[in-house]
Motif scaffolding. Structure first.
Motif, PDB file in Angstrom:
ATOM      1  N   TRP A 137       0.818  -1.207   0.000  1.00 52.73           N
ATOM      2  CA  TRP A 137       0.000   0.000   0.000  1.00 52.73           C
ATOM      3  C   TRP A 137       0.852   1.257   0.000  1.00 52.73           C
ATOM      4  CZ3 TRP A 137      -3.668  -1.622   4.551  1.00 52.73           C
ATOM      5  CH2 TRP A 137      -4.432  -2.724   4.147  1.00 52.73           C
ATOM      6  N   LEU A 138       2.069   1.137   0.543  1.00 51.15           N
ATOM      7  CA  LEU A 138       3.018   2.245   0.588  1.00 51.15           C
ATOM      8  C   LEU A 138       4.340   1.802  -0.012  1.00 51.15           C
ATOM      9  CD1 LEU A 138       2.557   3.506   4.279  1.00 51.15           C
ATOM     10  CD2 LEU A 138       1.426   4.376   2.219  1.00 51.15           C
ATOM     11  N   VAL A 139       5.145   2.792  -0.385  1.00 53.03           N
ATOM     12  CA  VAL A 139       6.484   2.566  -0.897  1.00 53.03           C
ATOM     13  C   VAL A 139       7.427   3.394  -0.030  1.00 53.03           C
ATOM     14  CG1 VAL A 139       7.980   2.878  -2.908  1.00 53.03           C
ATOM     15  CG2 VAL A 139       5.581   2.265  -3.229  1.00 53.03           C
ATOM     16  N   GLU A 140       8.573   2.819   0.307  1.00 46.71           N
ATOM     17  CA  GLU A 140       9.549   3.592   1.084  1.00 46.71           C
ATOM     18  C   GLU A 140      10.013   4.786   0.262  1.00 46.71           C
ATOM     19  OE1 GLU A 140      12.679   1.334   2.882  1.00 46.71           O
ATOM     20  OE2 GLU A 140      11.257  -0.063   3.796  1.00 46.71           O
ATOM     21  N   HIS A 141      10.256   5.882   0.976  1.00 43.88           N
ATOM     22  CA  HIS A 141      10.576   7.146   0.304  1.00 43.88           C
ATOM     23  C   HIS A 141      11.401   8.007   1.253  1.00 43.88           C
ATOM     24  CE1 HIS A 141       9.971  10.763  -2.088  1.00 43.88           C
ATOM     25  NE2 HIS A 141       9.560  11.380  -0.991  1.00 43.88           N
ATOM     26  N   ARG A 142      12.432   8.616   0.729  1.00 43.32           N
ATOM     27  CA  ARG A 142      13.243   9.523   1.554  1.00 43.32           C
ATOM     28  C   ARG A 142      12.884  10.950   1.185  1.00 43.32           C
ATOM     29  NH1 ARG A 142      19.041   8.423   3.282  1.00 43.32           N
ATOM     30  NH2 ARG A 142      18.326   8.865   5.365  1.00 43.32           N
ATOM     31  N   ALA A 143      12.287  11.659   2.103  1.00 46.53           N
ATOM     32  CA  ALA A 143      11.866  13.044   1.873  1.00 46.53           C
ATOM     33  C   ALA A 143      13.041  13.988   2.083  1.00 46.53           C
ATOM     34  CB  ALA A 143      10.742  13.410   2.831  1.00 46.53           C
ATOM     35  N   SER A 144      12.950  15.122   1.409  1.00 51.97           N
ATOM     36  CA  SER A 144      13.949  16.174   1.578  1.00 51.97           C
ATOM     37  C   SER A 144      13.246  17.424   2.100  1.00 51.97           C
ATOM     38  CB  SER A 144      14.623  16.487   0.245  1.00 51.97           C
ATOM     39  OG  SER A 144      13.700  17.129  -0.622  1.00 51.97           O
ATOM     40  N   PRO A 145      13.993  18.338   2.687  1.00 51.74           N
ATOM     41  CA  PRO A 145      13.385  19.601   3.104  1.00 51.74           C
ATOM     42  C   PRO A 145      12.727  20.332   1.934  1.00 51.74           C
ATOM     43  CG  PRO A 145      15.527  19.360   4.133  1.00 51.74           C
ATOM     44  CD  PRO A 145      15.391  18.237   3.129  1.00 51.74           C
ATOM     45  N   THR A 146      13.323  20.249   0.750  1.00 45.73           N
ATOM     46  CA  THR A 146      12.744  20.899  -0.425  1.00 45.73           C
ATOM     47  C   THR A 146      11.385  20.301  -0.758  1.00 45.73           C
ATOM     48  OG1 THR A 146      14.924  21.407  -1.304  1.00 45.73           O
ATOM     49  CG2 THR A 146      13.093  21.406  -2.876  1.00 45.73           C
ATOM     50  N   GLU A 147      11.283  18.986  -0.737  1.00 40.73           N
ATOM     51  CA  GLU A 147      10.006  18.327  -1.037  1.00 40.73           C
ATOM     52  C   GLU A 147       8.922  18.738  -0.040  1.00 40.73           C
ATOM     53  OE1 GLU A 147       8.033  13.871  -1.384  1.00 40.73           O
ATOM     54  OE2 GLU A 147      10.031  14.097  -0.502  1.00 40.73           O
ATOM     55  N   ILE A 148       9.252  18.711   1.242  1.00 35.28           N
ATOM     56  CA  ILE A 148       8.276  19.075   2.270  1.00 35.28           C
ATOM     57  C   ILE A 148       7.854  20.526   2.091  1.00 35.28           C
ATOM     58  CG2 ILE A 148       7.871  19.330   4.751  1.00 35.28           C
ATOM     59  CD1 ILE A 148       8.012  16.372   3.705  1.00 35.28           C
ATOM     60  N   SER A 149       8.815  21.395   1.850  1.00 33.57           N
ATOM     61  CA  SER A 149       8.521  22.814   1.641  1.00 33.57           C
ATOM     62  C   SER A 149       7.609  23.019   0.437  1.00 33.57           C
ATOM     63  CB  SER A 149       9.830  23.588   1.456  1.00 33.57           C
ATOM     64  OG  SER A 149       9.571  24.929   1.170  1.00 33.57           O
ATOM     65  N   GLU A 150       7.876  22.298  -0.647  1.00 36.32           N
ATOM     66  CA  GLU A 150       7.046  22.437  -1.850  1.00 36.32           C
ATOM     67  C   GLU A 150       5.635  21.906  -1.621  1.00 36.32           C
ATOM     68  OE1 GLU A 150       9.328  20.626  -4.993  1.00 36.32           O
ATOM     69  OE2 GLU A 150      10.673  22.364  -5.139  1.00 36.32           O
ATOM     70  N   LEU A 151       5.501  20.773  -0.950  1.00 39.61           N
ATOM     71  CA  LEU A 151       4.169  20.225  -0.667  1.00 39.61           C
ATOM     72  C   LEU A 151       3.360  21.187   0.191  1.00 39.61           C
ATOM     73  CD1 LEU A 151       5.134  16.498   0.022  1.00 39.61           C
ATOM     74  CD2 LEU A 151       3.613  17.302  -1.809  1.00 39.61           C
ATOM     75  N   LEU A 152       3.977  21.703   1.243  1.00 43.94           N
ATOM     76  CA  LEU A 152       3.260  22.627   2.127  1.00 43.94           C
ATOM     77  C   LEU A 152       3.014  23.970   1.458  1.00 43.94           C
ATOM     78  CD1 LEU A 152       4.927  21.783   5.547  1.00 43.94           C
ATOM     79  CD2 LEU A 152       2.761  20.941   4.607  1.00 43.94           C
ATOM     80  N   GLY A 153       3.940  24.393   0.600  1.00 44.97           N
ATOM     81  CA  GLY A 153       3.733  25.633  -0.156  1.00 44.97           C
ATOM     82  C   GLY A 153       2.538  25.519  -1.093  1.00 44.97           C
ATOM     83  N   LYS A 154       2.394  24.347  -1.737  1.00 40.92           N
ATOM     84  CA  LYS A 154       1.232  24.145  -2.604  1.00 40.92           C
ATOM     85  C   LYS A 154      -0.061  24.063  -1.788  1.00 40.92           C
ATOM     86  CE  LYS A 154       3.069  20.699  -4.975  1.00 40.92           C
ATOM     87  NZ  LYS A 154       3.263  19.623  -5.977  1.00 40.92           N
ATOM     88  N   ALA A 155       0.020  23.466  -0.602  1.00 42.44           N
ATOM     89  CA  ALA A 155      -1.157  23.426   0.273  1.00 42.44           C
ATOM     90  C   ALA A 155      -1.564  24.842   0.673  1.00 42.44           C
ATOM     91  CB  ALA A 155      -0.879  22.576   1.513  1.00 42.44           C
ATOM     92  N   ASP A 156      -0.584  25.667   1.004  1.00 46.64           N
ATOM     93  CA  ASP A 156      -0.879  27.063   1.361  1.00 46.64           C
ATOM     94  C   ASP A 156      -1.493  27.807   0.175  1.00 46.64           C
ATOM     95  OD1 ASP A 156       0.130  26.632   3.920  1.00 46.64           O
ATOM     96  OD2 ASP A 156       2.106  27.464   3.442  1.00 46.64           O
ATOM     97  N   ARG A 157      -0.962  27.559  -1.014  1.00 41.30           N
ATOM     98  CA  ARG A 157      -1.535  28.169  -2.227  1.00 41.30           C
ATOM     99  C   ARG A 157      -2.986  27.745  -2.402  1.00 41.30           C
ATOM    100  NH1 ARG A 157      -0.011  24.852  -7.107  1.00 41.30           N
ATOM    101  NH2 ARG A 157      -1.583  23.620  -6.024  1.00 41.30           N
TER     102      ARG A 157
END
Length: 146
Positions: A11-31
């Motif tokens: 159901w899930l796949v392992e994934h290594r997040a980066s600060p850039t990815e988190i920032s972009e996801l939250l930035g799009k959520a804010d948008r």
């Protein structure tokens, strides 16, 4: 079940997040939280945009925990993962899943079913979730904040 169990079940796949990815996801959520209040949008679109903000926030939390959702039932799994990431209670999960279902009907089956009340409710829920995710990241995954 844990997120690791979900990964074992495919159901899930392992994934290594980066600060850039988190920032972009939250930035799009804010948008999306800004855009869902734009004048002239139908209630269907307002709900869809606010729902997308919720999905982006939940995706950020899941990524911070080292996973991403597999393709099958992607939206469902991302929303349900909030129980394992930020410790969301069942009431929140039921509410967010109801919004997921409403968005699917409005997008793919019948338009004009979303009320102004539902729009206000999902926007409020999205804002609360965004704040909760931000707090949770600061407390648990400071290394992923730029």
């Amino acid at each position: 079940m844990s997120l690791s169990d979900w990964a074992h079940d495919g159901w899930l796949v392992e994934h290594r997040a980066s600060p850039t990815e988190i920032s972009e996801l939250l930035g799009k959520a804010d948008r999306d939280l800004r855009d869902c209040n734009s004048k002239g949008l139908s209630e269907d679109w307002q709900l869809a945009i606010a729902y997308n903000a919720i999905l982006l926030c939940a995706t950020a939390a899941l990524a911070a925990c080292g996973f991403r959702a597999a393709r099958e039932a992607h939206h469902y799994r991302v929303i349900q993962s909030l129980a394992h990431t930020i410790g969301a209670d069942n009431e929140m999960l039921v509410r967010l899943d109801a919004f997921r279902k409403k968005r699917n009907v409005a997008n793919y089956e019948r338009g004009g079913l979303v009320s102004a009340t539902e729009v206000r409710e999902i926007i409020a829920a999205a804002r609360v979730l965004r704040n909760n995710i931000g707090d949770w990241l600061r407390e648990n995954h400071q290394e992923l904040l730029a």
